[in-house]
Write a protein that holds these residues in place. Structure first.
Motif, short mmCIF file in Angstrom:
data_model
loop_
_atom_site.label_atom_id
_atom_site.label_comp_id
_atom_site.label_asym_id
_atom_site.label_seq_id
_atom_site.Cartn_x
_atom_site.Cartn_y
_atom_site.Cartn_z
N PHE A 246 -1.62 -6.20 6.10
CA PHE A 246 -0.56 -5.32 5.67
C PHE A 246 -0.95 -4.43 4.52
CE2 PHE A 246 3.36 -4.86 2.59
CZ PHE A 246 3.91 -3.93 3.37
N CYS A 247 -1.70 -4.93 3.53
CA CYS A 247 -2.47 -4.11 2.52
C CYS A 247 -3.35 -2.92 2.92
CB CYS A 247 -2.98 -4.84 1.57
SG CYS A 247 -1.88 -5.77 0.49
N GLN A 248 -4.07 -3.38 4.28
CA GLN A 248 -5.04 -2.55 4.99
C GLN A 248 -4.10 -1.52 5.71
OE1 GLN A 248 -7.64 -5.57 6.74
NE2 GLN A 248 -9.28 -5.07 5.47
N ARG A 249 -3.10 -1.92 6.31
CA ARG A 249 -2.27 -0.94 6.94
C ARG A 249 -1.73 0.19 5.81
NH1 ARG A 249 3.06 -2.39 10.60
NH2 ARG A 249 3.33 -0.45 11.65
N ILE A 250 -1.25 0.08 4.82
CA ILE A 250 -0.71 0.65 3.90
C ILE A 250 -2.11 1.60 3.64
CG2 ILE A 250 -0.19 0.94 1.51
CD1 ILE A 250 1.35 -1.39 1.45
N CYS A 251 -3.08 1.21 3.28
CA CYS A 251 -4.44 2.23 2.95
C CYS A 251 -4.87 3.05 3.95
CB CYS A 251 -5.56 1.08 2.58
SG CYS A 251 -5.14 0.09 1.05
N ALA A 252 -4.73 2.35 5.54
CA ALA A 252 -5.09 3.30 6.58
C ALA A 252 -3.96 4.42 6.80
CB ALA A 252 -5.01 2.26 7.79
N ALA A 253 -2.67 4.02 6.52
CA ALA A 253 -1.83 5.09 6.49
C ALA A 253 -1.86 6.05 5.80
CB ALA A 253 -0.26 4.37 6.49
N ALA A 254 -2.35 5.71 4.53
CA ALA A 254 -2.52 6.59 3.43
C ALA A 254 -3.77 7.63 3.95
CB ALA A 254 -2.97 6.06 2.06
N GLU A 255 -4.78 7.19 4.58
CA GLU A 255 -5.84 7.93 5.04
C GLU A 255 -5.38 8.97 5.98
OE1 GLU A 255 -10.51 6.03 5.23
OE2 GLU A 255 -8.86 5.19 6.32
N LEU B 190 -9.82 -5.74 -7.45
CA LEU B 190 -11.22 -6.46 -7.16
C LEU B 190 -12.27 -5.37 -6.80
CD1 LEU B 190 -9.97 -9.31 -4.46
CD2 LEU B 190 -10.50 -9.33 -7.11
N GLY B 191 -12.22 -4.34 -7.28
CA GLY B 191 -13.19 -3.04 -6.98
C GLY B 191 -13.83 -2.92 -5.75
N LEU B 192 -12.86 -3.13 -4.72
CA LEU B 192 -13.16 -3.06 -3.28
C LEU B 192 -12.62 -1.93 -2.42
CD1 LEU B 192 -12.90 -6.80 -2.52
CD2 LEU B 192 -14.97 -5.62 -2.81
N SER B 193 -13.32 -1.41 -1.43
CA SER B 193 -12.87 -0.43 -0.49
C SER B 193 -11.74 -1.37 0.25
CB SER B 193 -13.88 0.18 0.41
OG SER B 193 -13.15 0.47 1.48
N HIS B 194 -10.61 -0.69 0.95
CA HIS B 194 -9.71 -1.30 1.61
C HIS B 194 -10.15 -1.53 3.02
CE1 HIS B 194 -9.38 2.94 3.01
NE2 HIS B 194 -8.96 2.49 4.25
N LYS B 195 -11.27 -1.29 3.39
CA LYS B 195 -12.01 -1.53 4.56
C LYS B 195 -12.83 -2.99 4.31
CE LYS B 195 -12.14 3.17 6.11
NZ LYS B 195 -12.80 4.14 6.52
N ALA B 196 -12.78 -3.61 3.21
CA ALA B 196 -13.64 -4.66 2.91
C ALA B 196 -13.23 -5.87 3.86
CB ALA B 196 -13.38 -5.24 1.51
N SER B 197 -14.26 -6.87 3.83
CA SER B 197 -14.09 -8.05 4.85
C SER B 197 -13.46 -9.12 3.89
CB SER B 197 -15.33 -8.36 5.48
OG SER B 197 -16.02 -8.81 4.63
N SER B 198 -13.15 -10.16 4.61
CA SER B 198 -12.47 -11.42 3.83
C SER B 198 -13.70 -11.92 3.05
CB SER B 198 -12.09 -12.18 4.91
OG SER B 198 -11.14 -11.86 5.69
#
Length: 251
Positions: free
Chosen positions: A138-147, A83-91
């Motif tokens: 869950f997806c944001q958790r993956i991204c945060a763990a990568a960071e 969707l061309g977004l950052s994983h920190k994007a809001s709903s």
């Protein structure tokens, strides 16, 4: 990439799996197949990841091309990336991006472009994953763990340089390169998740197959036992009838 998996990774998947929630991050037909294909896709991804794209500024045609660029299978494992977004994007960001992109890549707006329909399906699937609050978390958790993993690696590299008496400078000191490293790590972790998920799915299929085979064996043995019982009853009746016939004739 695929040799070690952090404990959070297994816990997160097992938690979701235990709740009976299917988390499918790669649309059908987008999974890496043969090892040689995976290597080629990975090489393409590592080259293409350096290209910065602002999804909001792309034309309809370029938006579709972005979803099928070299290495797309790795890019598209991350629904935020689709969707061309950052994983920190809001709903709300997710909803806005979906409304914009679903129009841009819609087949009716791109007649003659054979990639429009699969592009539309990719965008729709990414939105469906992220509109569910648990899946999005869950997806944001993956991204945060990568960071976090990249930050720890950078800290380790700087510590090594300090011990060696060198200046503590690493490529990730530049924000653009830090963002690139995080992006690569995010794709890596989504890929690891997909690898783990496929292993569990294979195990589940094998378990169901074994259960069906065992059930078929039990049913066959039960049917065989019933058949043998009926045959015994018939032979017994014949023996009784024969005895009665013999007795009626006076032996």
């Amino acid at each position: 990439w695929f040799t070690r998996r952090p404990s959070w990774f297994l816990t997160a998947y097992d938690t979701m799996a235990g709740r009976g929630a299917a988390v499918t991050l790669v649309p059908a037909g987008q999974e890496p197949k043969a090892e040689s294909e995976m290597d080629a896709e990975l090489a393409a991804f590592m080259t293409e990841v350096h290209t910065i794209m602002d999804a909001e500024k792309l034309s309809d045609k370029d938006q579709i091309a972005r979803l099928f660029r070299p290495g797309a299978k790795y890019f598209n494992m991350n629904p935020f990336e689709v969707l061309g977004l950052s994983h920190k994007a809001s709903s709300e960001d997710v909803r806005k991006a979906y409304r914009r992109m679903s129009v841009q890549v819609h087949p009716d707006k791109n007649p003659g472009n054979e990639l429009a329909q699969p592009a539309f399906e990719l965008v729709k699937a990414a939105h469906e994953r992220l509109e569910d609050s648990e899946r999005m978390a869950f997806c944001q958790r993956i991204c945060a763990a990568a960071e976090e993993a990249v930050e720890k690696r950078v800290a380790k590299d700087k510590k090594k340089l300090r011990k060696e008496g060198q200046e503590e400078q690493v490529p990730e000191d530049e924000p653009e390169k830090m963002a690139l490293s995080v992006k690569v790590m995010i794709s890596r972790m989504f890929s690891e998740f997909e690898s783990r998920k496929r292993q569990l799915e294979t195990r589940d299929v094998e378990a169901r197959k074994k259960a069906k085979e065992e059930q078929a064996e039990r049913e066959f043995m039960e049917a065989l036992a019933k058949r043998e019982q009926k045959m015994w009853e018939r032979s017994r009746q014949k023996r009784v009838n024969g005895w009665r016939s013999w007795a009626s004739t006076g032996g």
